[in-house]
Design a protein around this motif. Structure first.
Motif, PDB file in Angstrom:
ATOM      1  N   GLU A   1      -8.849  -3.842   1.375  1.00 21.45           N
ATOM      2  CA  GLU A   1      -9.027  -3.235   2.695  1.00 21.45           C
ATOM      3  C   GLU A   1      -7.923  -2.229   3.020  1.00 21.45           C
ATOM      4  O   GLU A   1      -8.180  -1.172   3.599  1.00 21.45           O
ATOM      5  CB  GLU A   1      -9.082  -4.307   3.775  1.00 21.45           C
ATOM      6  CG  GLU A   1     -10.343  -5.160   3.771  1.00 21.45           C
ATOM      7  CD  GLU A   1     -10.236  -6.327   2.823  1.00 21.45           C
ATOM      8  OE1 GLU A   1     -11.206  -7.112   2.744  1.00 21.45           O
ATOM      9  OE2 GLU A   1      -9.183  -6.471   2.159  1.00 21.45           O
ATOM     10  N   GLN A   2      -6.692  -2.569   2.658  1.00 21.45           N
ATOM     11  CA  GLN A   2      -5.583  -1.662   2.930  1.00 21.45           C
ATOM     12  C   GLN A   2      -5.766  -0.337   2.194  1.00 21.45           C
ATOM     13  O   GLN A   2      -5.570   0.740   2.771  1.00 21.45           O
ATOM     14  CB  GLN A   2      -4.265  -2.311   2.509  1.00 21.45           C
ATOM     15  CG  GLN A   2      -3.871  -3.517   3.343  1.00 21.45           C
ATOM     16  CD  GLN A   2      -2.628  -4.195   2.800  1.00 21.45           C
ATOM     17  OE1 GLN A   2      -2.304  -4.078   1.617  1.00 21.45           O
ATOM     18  NE2 GLN A   2      -1.925  -4.918   3.652  1.00 21.45           N
TER      19      GLN A   2
ATOM     20  N   TRP B   1       0.804  -1.232   0.000  1.00 24.93           N
ATOM     21  CA  TRP B   1       0.000   0.000   0.000  1.00 24.93           C
ATOM     22  C   TRP B   1       0.836   1.281   0.000  1.00 24.93           C
ATOM     23  O   TRP B   1       0.296   2.380   0.067  1.00 24.93           O
ATOM     24  CB  TRP B   1      -0.996   0.014   1.162  1.00 24.93           C
ATOM     25  CG  TRP B   1      -0.444  -0.156   2.557  1.00 24.93           C
ATOM     26  CD1 TRP B   1      -0.401  -1.306   3.287  1.00 24.93           C
ATOM     27  CD2 TRP B   1       0.096   0.867   3.412  1.00 24.93           C
ATOM     28  NE1 TRP B   1       0.142  -1.074   4.530  1.00 24.93           N
ATOM     29  CE2 TRP B   1       0.445   0.260   4.637  1.00 24.93           C
ATOM     30  CE3 TRP B   1       0.323   2.241   3.259  1.00 24.93           C
ATOM     31  CZ2 TRP B   1       1.014   0.972   5.699  1.00 24.93           C
ATOM     32  CZ3 TRP B   1       0.891   2.952   4.311  1.00 24.93           C
ATOM     33  CH2 TRP B   1       1.226   2.319   5.513  1.00 24.93           C
TER      34      TRP B   1
ATOM     35  N   ILE C   1      -3.196   0.067   9.297  1.00 23.36           N
ATOM     36  CA  ILE C   1      -3.547  -0.318   7.920  1.00 23.36           C
ATOM     37  C   ILE C   1      -3.233  -1.796   7.774  1.00 23.36           C
ATOM     38  O   ILE C   1      -2.114  -2.198   7.469  1.00 23.36           O
ATOM     39  CB  ILE C   1      -2.762   0.531   6.903  1.00 23.36           C
ATOM     40  CG1 ILE C   1      -3.044   2.013   7.150  1.00 23.36           C
ATOM     41  CG2 ILE C   1      -3.140   0.139   5.475  1.00 23.36           C
ATOM     42  CD1 ILE C   1      -2.189   2.939   6.320  1.00 23.36           C
ATOM     43  N   SER C   2      -4.240  -2.610   8.022  1.00 21.82           N
ATOM     44  CA  SER C   2      -4.046  -4.054   8.060  1.00 21.82           C
ATOM     45  C   SER C   2      -4.974  -4.738   7.070  1.00 21.82           C
ATOM     46  O   SER C   2      -5.685  -4.095   6.292  1.00 21.82           O
ATOM     47  CB  SER C   2      -4.293  -4.581   9.478  1.00 21.82           C
ATOM     48  OG  SER C   2      -5.599  -4.239   9.915  1.00 21.82           O
ATOM     49  N   GLY C   3      -4.979  -6.068   7.113  1.00 24.03           N
ATOM     50  CA  GLY C   3      -5.804  -6.838   6.200  1.00 24.03           C
ATOM     51  C   GLY C   3      -5.152  -6.983   4.840  1.00 24.03           C
ATOM     52  O   GLY C   3      -3.943  -6.800   4.685  1.00 24.03           O
ATOM     53  N   GLN C   4      -5.949  -7.300   3.858  1.00 30.22           N
ATOM     54  CA  GLN C   4      -5.474  -7.465   2.492  1.00 30.22           C
ATOM     55  C   GLN C   4      -6.087  -6.396   1.603  1.00 30.22           C
ATOM     56  O   GLN C   4      -6.984  -5.658   2.020  1.00 30.22           O
ATOM     57  CB  GLN C   4      -5.856  -8.860   1.967  1.00 30.22           C
ATOM     58  CG  GLN C   4      -5.314 -10.001   2.813  1.00 30.22           C
ATOM     59  CD  GLN C   4      -3.796 -10.071   2.811  1.00 30.22           C
ATOM     60  OE1 GLN C   4      -3.166  -9.848   1.782  1.00 30.22           O
ATOM     61  NE2 GLN C   4      -3.205 -10.387   3.961  1.00 30.22           N
ATOM     62  N   GLN C   5      -5.589  -6.310   0.375  1.00 34.18           N
ATOM     63  CA  GLN C   5      -6.242  -5.425  -0.576  1.00 34.18           C
ATOM     64  C   GLN C   5      -7.627  -5.997  -0.884  1.00 34.18           C
ATOM     65  O   GLN C   5      -7.783  -7.210  -0.954  1.00 34.18           O
ATOM     66  CB  GLN C   5      -5.420  -5.329  -1.855  1.00 34.18           C
ATOM     67  CG  GLN C   5      -4.041  -4.732  -1.641  1.00 34.18           C
ATOM     68  CD  GLN C   5      -3.228  -4.705  -2.921  1.00 34.18           C
ATOM     69  OE1 GLN C   5      -3.745  -4.984  -3.987  1.00 34.18           O
ATOM     70  NE2 GLN C   5      -1.956  -4.404  -2.822  1.00 34.18           N
TER      71      GLN C   5
ATOM     72  N   ARG D   1      -9.362   6.409   3.531  1.00 29.59           N
ATOM     73  CA  ARG D   1     -10.134   6.970   4.648  1.00 29.59           C
ATOM     74  C   ARG D   1      -9.278   7.955   5.451  1.00 29.59           C
ATOM     75  O   ARG D   1      -9.735   9.055   5.779  1.00 29.59           O
ATOM     76  CB  ARG D   1     -10.633   5.851   5.557  1.00 29.59           C
ATOM     77  CG  ARG D   1     -11.295   6.350   6.855  1.00 29.59           C
ATOM     78  CD  ARG D   1     -11.741   5.215   7.742  1.00 29.59           C
ATOM     79  NE  ARG D   1     -10.670   4.270   8.010  1.00 29.59           N
ATOM     80  CZ  ARG D   1      -9.679   4.492   8.885  1.00 29.59           C
ATOM     81  NH1 ARG D   1      -9.620   5.624   9.566  1.00 29.59           N
ATOM     82  NH2 ARG D   1      -8.753   3.571   9.089  1.00 29.59           N
TER      83      ARG D   1
ATOM     84  N   GLU E   1      -8.538   0.965   1.162  1.00 29.09           N
ATOM     85  CA  GLU E   1      -9.677   1.674   1.749  1.00 29.09           C
ATOM     86  C   GLU E   1      -9.257   2.415   3.012  1.00 29.09           C
ATOM     87  O   GLU E   1      -9.706   3.536   3.263  1.00 29.09           O
ATOM     88  CB  GLU E   1     -10.810   0.696   2.034  1.00 29.09           C
ATOM     89  CG  GLU E   1     -11.466   0.134   0.770  1.00 29.09           C
ATOM     90  CD  GLU E   1     -12.424  -1.015   1.071  1.00 29.09           C
ATOM     91  OE1 GLU E   1     -12.489  -1.438   2.255  1.00 29.09           O
ATOM     92  OE2 GLU E   1     -13.104  -1.491   0.134  1.00 29.09           O
ATOM     93  N   SER E   2      -8.399   1.781   3.799  1.00 29.44           N
ATOM     94  CA  SER E   2      -7.917   2.429   5.023  1.00 29.44           C
ATOM     95  C   SER E   2      -7.083   3.666   4.700  1.00 29.44           C
ATOM     96  O   SER E   2      -7.222   4.719   5.333  1.00 29.44           O
ATOM     97  CB  SER E   2      -7.090   1.443   5.858  1.00 29.44           C
ATOM     98  OG  SER E   2      -7.886   0.389   6.343  1.00 29.44           O
TER      99      SER E   2
END
Length: 207
Positions: free
Chosen positions: A116-117, A77, A110-114, A123, A119-120
């Motif tokens: 989600e990353q 990211w 900023i965790s998780g996978q794309q 945001r 989106e964080s």
């Protein structure tokens, strides 16, 4: 070796600083360029060092400029964050630095996978934009477009200068690799100040 040429000045002449956000003294004779990756833990450490005691001591004597060098292959990211940060910088110098401060202090959020990353990151970008009153429609359009031309130009420039990893600082043409301790960074800045005909801050010079 051509002794009539200043190799450090030549390095600085190859770095584009126009339209980049900055901190410190815009007319300073010592310019610190940091090729930065928002997802790099060593960059976060360097950021905290640079904008802790170092900045409090040298803010009126240096100009600090960040440029993009996301490590695409290992930091998924980082490029997104660089693009989004530039979207903020297009409207507000302060919003850019607030984003940089936040990301380098809270990157683990900023965790998780794309995706989600991504989106964080988006945001956080919008939150920083709202905080500084930027035009939300323009910011959202910039985030959606994800134009990475400026980021890629910064990476190409860095590679021509021999930058291979992050963070890499260039202080008036003198290249420093890695997240160095504050004491070593002070020594490098003091050297650049002396070369520019300026004295180190009294609190530092007295040590």
């Amino acid at each position: 070796m051509d002794l009539t040429r200043d190799p450090y000045a030549e390095i600085m002449s190859k770095i584009t600083l126009d339209h980049r956000p900055w901190r410190g003294n815009k007319d300073a004779k010592v310019v610190i360029v940091n090729y930065d990756d928002f997802q790099c833990p060593f960059c976060s450490h360097m950021h905290q060092t640079l904008f802790g005691e170092i900045y409090r001591t040298y803010a009126d004597k240096v100009k600090i400029v960040y440029k993009d060098f996301p490590l695409y292959s290992i930091h998924p990211w980082a490029n997104r964050a660089a693009i989004d940060a530039n979207c903020l910088a297009a409207q507000s110098n302060d919003a850019y630095w607030s984003f940089a401060d936040f990301i380098h202090s809270n990157g683990r959020q900023i965790s998780g996978q794309q995706p989600e990353q991504f989106e964080s990151v988006d945001r956080i970008t919008r939150e920083q934009g709202q905080k500084f009153g930027v035009d939300a429609d323009k910011l959202n359009a910039c985030i959606k477009a994800q134009d990475d031309s400026a980021v890629r130009a910064s990476v190409a420039e860095a590679e021509q200068l021999g930058v291979e990893a992050t963070p890499t600082l260039i202080i008036n043409g003198y290249k420093i690799d890695g997240a160095m301790p504050a004491e070593q960074l002070r020594m490098a800045i003091d050297r650049a100040l002396r070369d520019a005909g300026q004295a180190a801050p009294a609190s530092v010079a007295a040590k």
